[in-house]
Structure formats: C-alpha cells, structure tokens
Design a protein around this motif. Sequence first.
Motif, PDB file in Angstrom:
ATOM      1  N   LEU A 181       0.836  -1.196   0.000  1.00  0.00           N
ATOM      2  CA  LEU A 181       0.000   0.000   0.000  1.00  0.00           C
ATOM      3  C   LEU A 181       0.873   1.249   0.000  1.00  0.00           C
ATOM      4  O   LEU A 181       0.613   2.200  -0.746  1.00  0.00           O
ATOM      5  CB  LEU A 181      -0.949   0.015   1.209  1.00  0.00           C
ATOM      6  N   ALA A 182       1.916   1.263   0.805  1.00  0.00           N
ATOM      7  CA  ALA A 182       2.824   2.415   0.849  1.00  0.00           C
ATOM      8  C   ALA A 182       3.415   2.678  -0.540  1.00  0.00           C
ATOM      9  O   ALA A 182       3.508   3.831  -0.971  1.00  0.00           O
ATOM     10  CB  ALA A 182       3.932   2.188   1.867  1.00  0.00           C
ATOM     11  N   GLN A 183       3.770   1.630  -1.258  1.00  0.00           N
ATOM     12  CA  GLN A 183       4.334   1.808  -2.603  1.00  0.00           C
ATOM     13  C   GLN A 183       3.296   2.363  -3.566  1.00  0.00           C
ATOM     14  O   GLN A 183       3.611   3.216  -4.402  1.00  0.00           O
ATOM     15  CB  GLN A 183       4.908   0.485  -3.117  1.00  0.00           C
ATOM     16  N   ARG A 184       2.059   1.917  -3.455  1.00  0.00           N
ATOM     17  CA  ARG A 184       0.991   2.459  -4.313  1.00  0.00           C
ATOM     18  C   ARG A 184       0.807   3.952  -4.065  1.00  0.00           C
ATOM     19  O   ARG A 184       0.658   4.731  -4.997  1.00  0.00           O
ATOM     20  CB  ARG A 184      -0.321   1.713  -4.060  1.00  0.00           C
TER      21      ARG A 184
ATOM     22  N   ILE B 108       4.182   4.927   8.162  1.00  0.00           N
ATOM     23  CA  ILE B 108       4.891   5.866   7.301  1.00  0.00           C
ATOM     24  C   ILE B 108       3.932   6.974   6.875  1.00  0.00           C
ATOM     25  O   ILE B 108       2.775   6.707   6.574  1.00  0.00           O
ATOM     26  CB  ILE B 108       5.509   5.155   6.075  1.00  0.00           C
ATOM     27  N   CYS B 109       4.424   8.199   6.904  1.00  0.00           N
ATOM     28  CA  CYS B 109       3.629   9.355   6.486  1.00  0.00           C
ATOM     29  C   CYS B 109       4.261   9.968   5.253  1.00  0.00           C
ATOM     30  O   CYS B 109       5.476  10.006   5.120  1.00  0.00           O
ATOM     31  CB  CYS B 109       3.570  10.410   7.589  1.00  0.00           C
ATOM     32  N   PHE B 110       3.409  10.458   4.400  1.00  0.00           N
ATOM     33  CA  PHE B 110       3.841  11.127   3.191  1.00  0.00           C
ATOM     34  C   PHE B 110       3.535  12.609   3.357  1.00  0.00           C
ATOM     35  O   PHE B 110       2.427  12.982   3.742  1.00  0.00           O
ATOM     36  CB  PHE B 110       3.132  10.535   1.972  1.00  0.00           C
ATOM     37  N   MET B 111       4.541  13.412   3.086  1.00  0.00           N
ATOM     38  CA  MET B 111       4.474  14.842   3.336  1.00  0.00           C
ATOM     39  C   MET B 111       4.529  15.604   2.015  1.00  0.00           C
ATOM     40  O   MET B 111       5.161  15.153   1.060  1.00  0.00           O
ATOM     41  CB  MET B 111       5.665  15.269   4.193  1.00  0.00           C
ATOM     42  N   LEU B 112       3.897  16.770   2.019  1.00  0.00           N
ATOM     43  CA  LEU B 112       4.020  17.711   0.907  1.00  0.00           C
ATOM     44  C   LEU B 112       4.423  19.047   1.499  1.00  0.00           C
ATOM     45  O   LEU B 112       3.705  19.597   2.344  1.00  0.00           O
ATOM     46  CB  LEU B 112       2.704  17.845   0.140  1.00  0.00           C
TER      47      LEU B 112
ATOM     48  N   ARG C  40      -0.230   0.013   9.493  1.00  0.00           N
ATOM     49  CA  ARG C  40      -0.632  -1.373   9.259  1.00  0.00           C
ATOM     50  C   ARG C  40      -1.221  -1.467   7.864  1.00  0.00           C
ATOM     51  O   ARG C  40      -0.578  -1.114   6.895  1.00  0.00           O
ATOM     52  CB  ARG C  40      -1.561  -1.865  10.359  1.00  0.00           C
ATOM     53  N   GLU C  41      -2.489  -1.913   7.741  1.00  0.00           N
ATOM     54  CA  GLU C  41      -3.108  -2.016   6.413  1.00  0.00           C
ATOM     55  C   GLU C  41      -4.100  -0.885   6.172  1.00  0.00           C
ATOM     56  O   GLU C  41      -4.871  -0.920   5.229  1.00  0.00           O
ATOM     57  CB  GLU C  41      -3.792  -3.381   6.255  1.00  0.00           C
ATOM     58  N   ARG C  42      -4.057   0.132   7.023  1.00  0.00           N
ATOM     59  CA  ARG C  42      -4.986   1.258   6.892  1.00  0.00           C
ATOM     60  C   ARG C  42      -4.336   2.430   6.166  1.00  0.00           C
ATOM     61  O   ARG C  42      -3.178   2.751   6.396  1.00  0.00           O
ATOM     62  CB  ARG C  42      -5.412   1.758   8.265  1.00  0.00           C
TER      63      ARG C  42
ATOM     64  N   VAL D  77      -8.983   4.826   6.280  1.00  0.00           N
ATOM     65  CA  VAL D  77      -9.760   4.125   5.266  1.00  0.00           C
ATOM     66  C   VAL D  77      -9.293   2.682   5.292  1.00  0.00           C
ATOM     67  O   VAL D  77      -8.095   2.406   5.212  1.00  0.00           O
ATOM     68  CB  VAL D  77      -9.561   4.729   3.851  1.00  0.00           C
ATOM     69  N   GLU D  78     -10.238   1.786   5.451  1.00  0.00           N
ATOM     70  CA  GLU D  78      -9.921   0.356   5.472  1.00  0.00           C
ATOM     71  C   GLU D  78      -9.704  -0.155   4.053  1.00  0.00           C
ATOM     72  O   GLU D  78     -10.093   0.496   3.070  1.00  0.00           O
ATOM     73  CB  GLU D  78     -11.054  -0.422   6.147  1.00  0.00           C
ATOM     74  N   GLN D  79      -9.111  -1.327   3.937  1.00  0.00           N
ATOM     75  CA  GLN D  79      -8.703  -1.889   2.644  1.00  0.00           C
ATOM     76  C   GLN D  79      -9.809  -1.889   1.594  1.00  0.00           C
ATOM     77  O   GLN D  79      -9.563  -1.535   0.442  1.00  0.00           O
ATOM     78  CB  GLN D  79      -8.165  -3.301   2.838  1.00  0.00           C
ATOM     79  N   ALA D  80     -11.008  -2.233   1.960  1.00  0.00           N
ATOM     80  CA  ALA D  80     -12.099  -2.271   0.975  1.00  0.00           C
ATOM     81  C   ALA D  80     -12.359  -0.895   0.369  1.00  0.00           C
ATOM     82  O   ALA D  80     -12.858  -0.795  -0.756  1.00  0.00           O
ATOM     83  CB  ALA D  80     -13.374  -2.804   1.627  1.00  0.00           C
ATOM     84  N   GLY D  81     -11.997   0.153   1.072  1.00  0.00           N
ATOM     85  CA  GLY D  81     -12.239   1.503   0.596  1.00  0.00           C
ATOM     86  C   GLY D  81     -11.164   2.062  -0.317  1.00  0.00           C
ATOM     87  O   GLY D  81     -11.371   3.096  -0.949  1.00  0.00           O
ATOM     88  N   TYR D  82     -10.016   1.401  -0.405  1.00  0.00           N
ATOM     89  CA  TYR D  82      -8.934   1.896  -1.271  1.00  0.00           C
ATOM     90  C   TYR D  82      -8.394   0.818  -2.202  1.00  0.00           C
ATOM     91  O   TYR D  82      -7.425   1.027  -2.915  1.00  0.00           O
ATOM     92  CB  TYR D  82      -7.770   2.477  -0.451  1.00  0.00           C
ATOM     93  N   GLU D  83      -9.031  -0.328  -2.216  1.00  0.00           N
ATOM     94  CA  GLU D  83      -8.515  -1.466  -2.973  1.00  0.00           C
ATOM     95  C   GLU D  83      -8.345  -1.172  -4.460  1.00  0.00           C
ATOM     96  O   GLU D  83      -7.317  -1.477  -5.051  1.00  0.00           O
ATOM     97  CB  GLU D  83      -9.431  -2.671  -2.770  1.00  0.00           C
ATOM     98  N   SER D  84      -9.339  -0.538  -5.068  1.00  0.00           N
ATOM     99  CA  SER D  84      -9.210  -0.234  -6.501  1.00  0.00           C
ATOM    100  C   SER D  84      -8.288   0.966  -6.683  1.00  0.00           C
ATOM    101  O   SER D  84      -8.193   1.843  -5.826  1.00  0.00           O
ATOM    102  CB  SER D  84     -10.578   0.052  -7.118  1.00  0.00           C
ATOM    103  N   ALA D  85      -7.625   1.019  -7.832  1.00  0.00           N
ATOM    104  CA  ALA D  85      -6.739   2.143  -8.149  1.00  0.00           C
ATOM    105  C   ALA D  85      -7.525   3.448  -8.165  1.00  0.00           C
ATOM    106  O   ALA D  85      -7.046   4.483  -7.691  1.00  0.00           O
ATOM    107  CB  ALA D  85      -6.050   1.907  -9.492  1.00  0.00           C
TER     108      ALA D  85
END
Length: 110
Positions: free
Chosen positions: A7-10, A30-34, A44-46, A81-89
């Motif tokens: 997920l982090a790589q996506r 891991i956090c992504f910053m701008l 985890r998987e969230r 957001v749980e996995q089902a909410g971000y599974e699709s691209a």
Amino acid sequence: MAYDEDLAQRVRLLLKRRKGFSERKMFGGICFMLHGNMCCGVIRERLMLRLGEKNARKALEEPDTHEMDFTGKPLKSMIYVEQAGYESAEDLKYWIHQAVKFAQSLPAKD
C-alpha cells in the motif's frame, strides 16, 4: 507497529513526482508529506488521510472509513480508510487527491 509496504508503494507512486514530496516514519507507520505538511500515510493495512476537520467529517459518511483514534482520542482532522475503501486504483487515487488538496491549502513548512 508496521505498515503494509505494498500500500505504501501504491501511495508513493501517486505522490513521488509532486514538488515538496517527502516521507517520514510516524505513528508507527509511514507518512507522506508535501512541503513539510503531513498529507497521508499508511499504518498497518490502513490508509491514513489528513483532510481537515470539515472534510474529515464529510468523508466519514463514506463506507470503509472511520475516525483516526491512534491515541484513544479521535483526531478530528484525520481519518482511516480500510482496505475495501482503497482497494481499486480509482478509489485510492480519489482518497489521495482529497488529502493532497488539503495539504496544498496549508502554508509550506520546508
């Protein structure tokens, strides 16, 4: 605490070309910053999103979302957001776009 590297790589692929992009280990994930502002992350998987209080309240009406309560006290400007909410691209792009919009509304810290 660990995080889902796939997920982090996506997320990384969606953000890495943006000006001001960086990464930081935070919240046990891991956090992504701008421009020095937290945008989103993976715990985890969230998928964790910083949306601002108003946008977070609205986002919580969507399926597979809930308040971020990392410390036992809900953070009003952030959601999970749980996995089902971000599974699709398409869904992942939607959520990341929401977090980017909020991060870009903040003054740069870097």
